[in-house]
Design an enzyme around this catalytic site. Sequence first.
Site, PDB file in Angstrom:
ATOM      1  N   THR A 141      18.798 143.833  11.563  1.00 54.69           N
ATOM      2  CA  THR A 141      18.522 144.997  12.547  1.00 54.69           C
ATOM      3  C   THR A 141      16.744 144.509  13.035  1.00 54.69           C
ATOM      4  OG1 THR A 141      19.418 146.432  12.027  1.00 54.69           O
ATOM      5  CG2 THR A 141      18.170 147.046  12.768  1.00 54.69           C
TER       6      THR A 141
ATOM      7  N   GLU B  70      17.459 146.082  -6.144  1.00 52.96           N
ATOM      8  CA  GLU B  70      18.603 146.550  -6.599  1.00 52.96           C
ATOM      9  C   GLU B  70      19.314 147.301  -8.025  1.00 52.96           C
ATOM     10  OE1 GLU B  70      21.162 143.548  -4.938  1.00 52.96           O
ATOM     11  OE2 GLU B  70      19.993 142.374  -4.053  1.00 52.96           O
TER      12      GLU B  70
ATOM     13  N   LYS C 154      15.836 129.244  -4.179  1.00 52.87           N
ATOM     14  CA  LYS C 154      15.098 129.373  -3.144  1.00 52.87           C
ATOM     15  C   LYS C 154      14.066 127.586  -3.752  1.00 52.87           C
ATOM     16  CE  LYS C 154      14.346 134.264  -1.572  1.00 52.87           C
ATOM     17  NZ  LYS C 154      14.065 134.955  -2.234  1.00 52.87           N
TER      18      LYS C 154
ATOM     19  N   GLY D 203      11.557 141.817   3.872  1.00 52.38           N
ATOM     20  CA  GLY D 203      12.130 142.925   4.562  1.00 52.38           C
ATOM     21  C   GLY D 203      12.611 142.592   5.839  1.00 52.38           C
TER      22      GLY D 203
END
Lengths: 428, 428
Positions: free
Chosen positions: A16, A190, A205, A302
């Site tokens: 989005t 979560e 990562k 984010g």
Amino acid sequence: MKPVKVGLLGLGTVGTGVVRILEGHQEDLSSQVGSPIIIEKIAVKHADKQRSIEIDPAKLTEDPWEVIRDPEIDVIVEVMGGVNGTREFMLEALNCGKHIVTANKDLMALYGSEILAKATEKQCDVFYEASVAGGIPIIRTLIEGFSSDRIIKIMGIVNGTTNYILTKMSQEGTSYEDALAEAKQLGYAEADPTSDVEGLDAARKMAILGTLGFRANVELSDVQVRGISSVSKEDIAYAKRLGYEMKLLGIADRDEEEFSISVQPTMVKKNHPIAAVNGVFNAVYVFGEAVGETMFYGAGAGEMPTATSVVADIVAVVKNLKLGVNGLKSIVPYKPKKLKSDEQICYKNFLLLQVADKAGVLAQITQAFAEYNVSLESVVQSPNADTPDAEIMIVTHRASKANMDQVLKYFEGLEVIRRVKSVYRVEG
Amino acid sequence: MKPVKVGLLGLGTVGTGVVRILEGHQEDLSSQVGSPIIIEKIAVKHADKQRSIEIDPAKLTEDPWEVIRDPEIDVIVEVMGGVNGTREFMLEALNCGKHIVTANKDLMALYGSEILAKATEKQCDVFYEASVAGGIPIIRTLIEGFSSDRIIKIMGIVNGTTNYILTKMSQEGTSYEDALAEAKQLGYAEADPTSDVEGLDAARKMAILGTLGFRANVELSDVQVRGISSVSKEDIAYAKRLGYEMKLLGIADRDEEEFSISVQPTMVKKNHPIAAVNGVFNAVYVFGEAVGETMFYGAGAGEMPTATSVVADIVAVVKNLKLGVNGLKSIVPYKPKKLKSDEQICYKNFLLLQVADKAGVLAQITQAFAEYNVSLESVVQSPNADTPDAEIMIVTHRASKANMDQVLKYFEGLEVIRRVKSVYRVEG
């Protein structure tokens, strides 16, 4: 000029954000790259789901293959996540000659070398800036900014969930359980937080950062991992009293050509720049032989921060398209992987021991450290109000992991030691 | 593969570092770019000067033109500094088809647009990462890392000398004069420190960052500059008492398409990440519409950090050489320059006034602020032990520069105000 067409796999949070930026900054983007960038198709799970942005329904499909194999599409943007299935989509996209931008750390940590090899074969770009530390352009920085330097150490706060929890525990004295519950409520953790709190997300990562930093093919299994679920309020209080902050740090360091990579809760000296990184923010500290200390700070997750990195990668692909140089600039690790042995992995340690409160205990314990060549920076013994036992807090000088393991093994058989309450790595 | 040949102009601090890295990291560098990078010629002032590194005397020349016009040389590395003369060298190097790497902020701030235009005409690269914030790859970050975002604000500590002085004053209560003297002794300040302490050096860097951040052609004369030479111990003490650190900040910010750029001593709220940047370190804080808060921290000067950036630029030129795409990726500012008017430039202010200690003074002063539409966040009046006067400390809410200027002008005619002791911008 002919528009560049992008296909999206996934339209969740990051997807989005990507749509918002591509539409909102269209003018700026086309001024930079010389042609419009348009979203041609989007693969979603449920085409009729209500969404926070307006999307032409004709662009939505529930079949990812339709996006991947669309001959009109130049760039595939993978923001659906997951590993199985996603890997096949990526390989097929490359087979179809599409360039890839992905935000998927799991995929890159597990199958990065396979995907990058296929990309080189097909002369396609694969960019993945958003896979580590969201909006912080750390991958570019390691590849290009520090191309001239020899990186000695990378320390990263690369998981916002755990940094939120530890910050909360440190600043408000909250328990681990309460801080985790609050992180869930705020959407930072979560429902099943295992991957975050047990350090797996950070380990993925760090495998990516290690590969780039050391230019050797670091695999996930090379990363030693310990999460934060055993960190207690008491540990944090001790850390603060000694002038440290507790942080879940990914640490990659090397001496000459041998390196080690780990993720663990670490006590970081308060005056170290990374100690002040709080809440859901991420930061990556890089120490280079020539450049010295540097640190890169920003939002690690984010919708919009992550989308910024995804779209910066799209811009990079499109610039390469215009120049006809796609697939020619990817970094292929060219160094052999040499992992440090436990004898070579050295750092300072903090220990908290519950011991019998009687004469000679301290002597027995310090003798054990001496036996295994671990020298001590400080030892503080104090009675424990709740029990007839005493507590001993120890900070060692730098010692090898092998020697520390021997000390801890020896402690198991030492009657005066009731319990090794905590052991943490110390940095800064 | 055929080696790439580099010509150096200058062999001072940075030039020496460049030689060290090119020689010390030769293997790493050639693995990355596919061919050796060798230094062919070096222009120096005095060829027979004693140096800290060993250089083949046959490579030294006292004639820069010999380097610039050498047909063997692919890349000119300009680390001699200066503006007049250097500009002509750069333009001629481009005319000869050489790519340029420079660490020269003065040159880029004053003649950057001319040099970049010539580079585009000649299809040559001009890279200048080392010109701002030494070892921090901030120019790459603004061009590539944030290519997708709209940058709203840049705040930089981009001068190590003044940050050293202000840190010293803040942490040890040293006077400006003593801190400056110490900075000179340590080699952090030059014999004539004007360019650093009066903010000119920072202004040049901010002109470069503003051009890249706002993609408009910012000139040095667009930057409003105030240095730190009038900052007193008392000002710093006030700042600390209110929870601020005094920093020489370059600030570039915009609303919609209008922007302003300035350099001034600024009181920064202690919890802002840039407030903790101390000593000679530099940091650039970037706020993007999508990415939010980010900060990049590291050494702003020094032989090896600056050389890291120079050599990273050489690597970038060589990669482009291999791909045949030099001169095609430079950012040409494409937006019209729209500077904010004084009515549009808004920020919080700190004021310290010495006033007559009598009834009604505070009313007169607060009335003046109200008159010019400046609303106040806090006002504290206290007697001044040394004089029969009182002191009034004021922090305003965000107010336009135009309105604040009117208030200050009005104060000049107000009899009860003995002296406006200090006025500072407030951030964070």
